[in-house]
Every structure is written in structure tokens, then in C-alpha cells.
Design a protein around this motif. Structure first.
Motif, PDB file in Angstrom:
ATOM      1  N   ALA A  71      13.251 -23.373  38.831  1.00  0.00           N
ATOM      2  CA  ALA A  71      13.237 -23.018  40.159  1.00  0.00           C
ATOM      3  C   ALA A  71      12.466 -23.627  41.084  1.00  0.00           C
ATOM      4  N   LEU A  72      12.984 -24.033  42.132  1.00  0.00           N
ATOM      5  CA  LEU A  72      12.087 -24.805  43.127  1.00  0.00           C
ATOM      6  C   LEU A  72      12.232 -23.886  44.441  1.00  0.00           C
ATOM      7  N   VAL A  73      11.302 -23.125  45.086  1.00  0.00           N
ATOM      8  CA  VAL A  73      11.313 -22.534  46.199  1.00  0.00           C
ATOM      9  C   VAL A  73      10.529 -23.329  47.338  1.00  0.00           C
ATOM     10  N   LEU A  74      11.156 -23.596  48.538  1.00  0.00           N
ATOM     11  CA  LEU A  74      10.209 -24.338  49.352  1.00  0.00           C
ATOM     12  C   LEU A  74       9.902 -23.315  50.609  1.00  0.00           C
ATOM     13  N   ALA A  75       8.813 -23.371  51.146  1.00  0.00           N
ATOM     14  CA  ALA A  75       8.254 -22.363  51.938  1.00  0.00           C
ATOM     15  C   ALA A  75       7.744 -23.289  53.131  1.00  0.00           C
ATOM     16  N   PRO A  76       8.022 -22.573  54.437  1.00  0.00           N
ATOM     17  CA  PRO A  76       7.549 -23.401  55.771  1.00  0.00           C
ATOM     18  C   PRO A  76       6.016 -23.393  55.968  1.00  0.00           C
ATOM     19  N   GLU A 124       4.702 -16.407  45.806  1.00  0.00           N
ATOM     20  CA  GLU A 124       4.244 -16.534  44.564  1.00  0.00           C
ATOM     21  C   GLU A 124       3.676 -15.058  44.148  1.00  0.00           C
ATOM     22  N   GLU A 125       3.021 -14.477  44.737  1.00  0.00           N
ATOM     23  CA  GLU A 125       2.667 -12.987  44.439  1.00  0.00           C
ATOM     24  C   GLU A 125       3.696 -12.435  44.053  1.00  0.00           C
ATOM     25  N   LEU A 126       4.723 -12.277  44.999  1.00  0.00           N
ATOM     26  CA  LEU A 126       5.885 -11.447  44.505  1.00  0.00           C
ATOM     27  C   LEU A 126       6.538 -12.081  43.229  1.00  0.00           C
ATOM     28  N   VAL A 127       6.490 -13.382  43.183  1.00  0.00           N
ATOM     29  CA  VAL A 127       7.327 -13.636  41.937  1.00  0.00           C
ATOM     30  C   VAL A 127       6.343 -13.401  40.611  1.00  0.00           C
ATOM     31  N   ARG A 128       5.016 -13.359  40.548  1.00  0.00           N
ATOM     32  CA  ARG A 128       4.268 -13.011  39.766  1.00  0.00           C
ATOM     33  C   ARG A 128       4.481 -11.235  39.335  1.00  0.00           C
ATOM     34  N   LYS A 129       4.613 -10.674  40.459  1.00  0.00           N
ATOM     35  CA  LYS A 129       4.820  -9.302  40.460  1.00  0.00           C
ATOM     36  C   LYS A 129       6.199  -8.702  39.507  1.00  0.00           C
ATOM     37  N   VAL A 130       7.218  -9.539  40.017  1.00  0.00           N
ATOM     38  CA  VAL A 130       8.435  -9.310  39.537  1.00  0.00           C
ATOM     39  C   VAL A 130       8.588  -9.731  38.088  1.00  0.00           C
ATOM     40  N   VAL A 154       5.095 -24.673  33.939  1.00  0.00           N
ATOM     41  CA  VAL A 154       5.658 -23.570  35.130  1.00  0.00           C
ATOM     42  C   VAL A 154       6.912 -23.891  35.239  1.00  0.00           C
ATOM     43  N   ARG A 155       7.549 -22.645  35.300  1.00  0.00           N
ATOM     44  CA  ARG A 155       8.805 -22.635  35.369  1.00  0.00           C
ATOM     45  C   ARG A 155       9.485 -22.171  36.767  1.00  0.00           C
ATOM     46  N   VAL A 156       8.638 -21.587  37.668  1.00  0.00           N
ATOM     47  CA  VAL A 156       8.904 -21.388  39.119  1.00  0.00           C
ATOM     48  C   VAL A 156       8.040 -22.018  39.940  1.00  0.00           C
ATOM     49  N   SER A 157       8.277 -22.998  40.846  1.00  0.00           N
ATOM     50  CA  SER A 157       7.367 -23.941  41.592  1.00  0.00           C
ATOM     51  C   SER A 157       7.737 -23.393  43.100  1.00  0.00           C
ATOM     52  N   SER A 160       6.289 -10.033  35.930  1.00  0.00           N
ATOM     53  CA  SER A 160       5.448  -8.863  34.920  1.00  0.00           C
ATOM     54  C   SER A 160       6.313  -7.793  34.425  1.00  0.00           C
ATOM     55  N   GLU A 161       7.236  -7.388  35.070  1.00  0.00           N
ATOM     56  CA  GLU A 161       8.317  -6.510  34.637  1.00  0.00           C
ATOM     57  C   GLU A 161       9.468  -6.935  33.793  1.00  0.00           C
ATOM     58  N   LEU A 162       9.418  -8.284  33.562  1.00  0.00           N
ATOM     59  CA  LEU A 162      10.419  -8.700  32.516  1.00  0.00           C
ATOM     60  C   LEU A 162       9.850  -8.907  31.352  1.00  0.00           C
ATOM     61  N   PRO A 163      10.787  -8.853  30.258  1.00  0.00           N
ATOM     62  CA  PRO A 163      10.524  -8.956  28.895  1.00  0.00           C
ATOM     63  C   PRO A 163       9.838 -10.344  28.479  1.00  0.00           C
ATOM     64  N   PRO A 164       9.025 -10.497  27.405  1.00  0.00           N
ATOM     65  CA  PRO A 164       8.639 -11.705  27.100  1.00  0.00           C
ATOM     66  C   PRO A 164       9.692 -12.746  26.840  1.00  0.00           C
ATOM     67  N   PRO A 165       9.526 -13.850  26.867  1.00  0.00           N
ATOM     68  CA  PRO A 165       8.386 -14.814  27.471  1.00  0.00           C
ATOM     69  C   PRO A 165       8.494 -14.688  29.111  1.00  0.00           C
ATOM     70  N   VAL A 166       7.231 -13.930  29.689  1.00  0.00           N
ATOM     71  CA  VAL A 166       7.249 -14.042  31.199  1.00  0.00           C
ATOM     72  C   VAL A 166       7.304 -15.454  32.088  1.00  0.00           C
ATOM     73  N   PRO A 167       8.212 -15.561  32.995  1.00  0.00           N
ATOM     74  CA  PRO A 167       8.157 -16.813  33.743  1.00  0.00           C
ATOM     75  C   PRO A 167       6.869 -17.134  34.419  1.00  0.00           C
ATOM     76  N   THR A 168       6.216 -18.337  34.429  1.00  0.00           N
ATOM     77  CA  THR A 168       5.188 -18.544  35.153  1.00  0.00           C
ATOM     78  C   THR A 168       5.542 -19.272  36.444  1.00  0.00           C
ATOM     79  N   SER A 169       4.620 -19.232  37.257  1.00  0.00           N
ATOM     80  CA  SER A 169       4.843 -19.904  38.445  1.00  0.00           C
ATOM     81  C   SER A 169       3.520 -20.446  39.130  1.00  0.00           C
ATOM     82  N   GLY A 170       3.675 -21.424  39.965  1.00  0.00           N
ATOM     83  CA  GLY A 170       2.538 -22.307  40.679  1.00  0.00           C
ATOM     84  C   GLY A 170       2.990 -22.696  42.017  1.00  0.00           C
TER      85      GLY A 170
END
Length: 70
Positions: A5-10, A19-25, A56-59, A27-37
Motif C-alpha cells: 500500500a502507498l498512502v500519499l499525505a499533503p 502512520e501512527e494510526l496504521v501501527r495502532k490498527v 515495509v508493507r505500507v508506505s 497491532s490488533e491484527l494476527p501475525p505477521p503484523v504489517p509494517t509501515s514507514g
């Protein structure tokens, strides 16, 4: 694994908040937990490249050009 996934922000601040929200969500998923950057301008490109190599799976990027140079 590859980038899924690629998320563009202004703004840098919004990219960081998303990214903080992606990490929070993730952390609730079963392993392997997606990583973001967050990739924004003004920081060493080598740091961004290292983060991408760590599967990194979510950028989150300030704009599409940020990912072009990585």
C-alpha cells in the motif's frame, strides 16, 4: 514481501499521524503484523532505503515524488 500500500499525505504532520494510526490498527491484527514507514523529503535517502529493505508493507509519503527517488 513487497510493498502492498502507498498512502500519499499533503503534509509531513498528517503522514506521521496516519502512520501512527496504521501501527495502532496493525497491532490488533494476527501475525505477521504489517509494517509501515513514513518517507518525506529533507531526510537522508539511505535511511529510507534501509526502512524499505526491512519489508515495509505500507508506505506513507508526503507526495508521489518522495517515493520516486527511493
Amino acid at each position: 514481501m513487497h510493498l502492498q500500500a502507498l498512502v500519499l499525505a499533503p503534509t509531513r504532520e498528517i503522514a506521521i499521524q496516519i502512520e501512527e494510526l496504521v501501527r495502532k490498527v496493525a497491532s490488533e491484527l494476527p501475525p505477521p503484523v504489517p509494517t509501515s514507514g513514513v518517507f518525506v523529503g529533507g531526510l537522508p535517502i539511505t535511511d529510507d532505503q534501509k526502512r524499505l529493505r526491512r519489508c515495509v508493507r505500507v508506505s506513507l509519503s508526503l507526495y508521489e515524488g518522495s517515493m520516486l527517488w527511493v
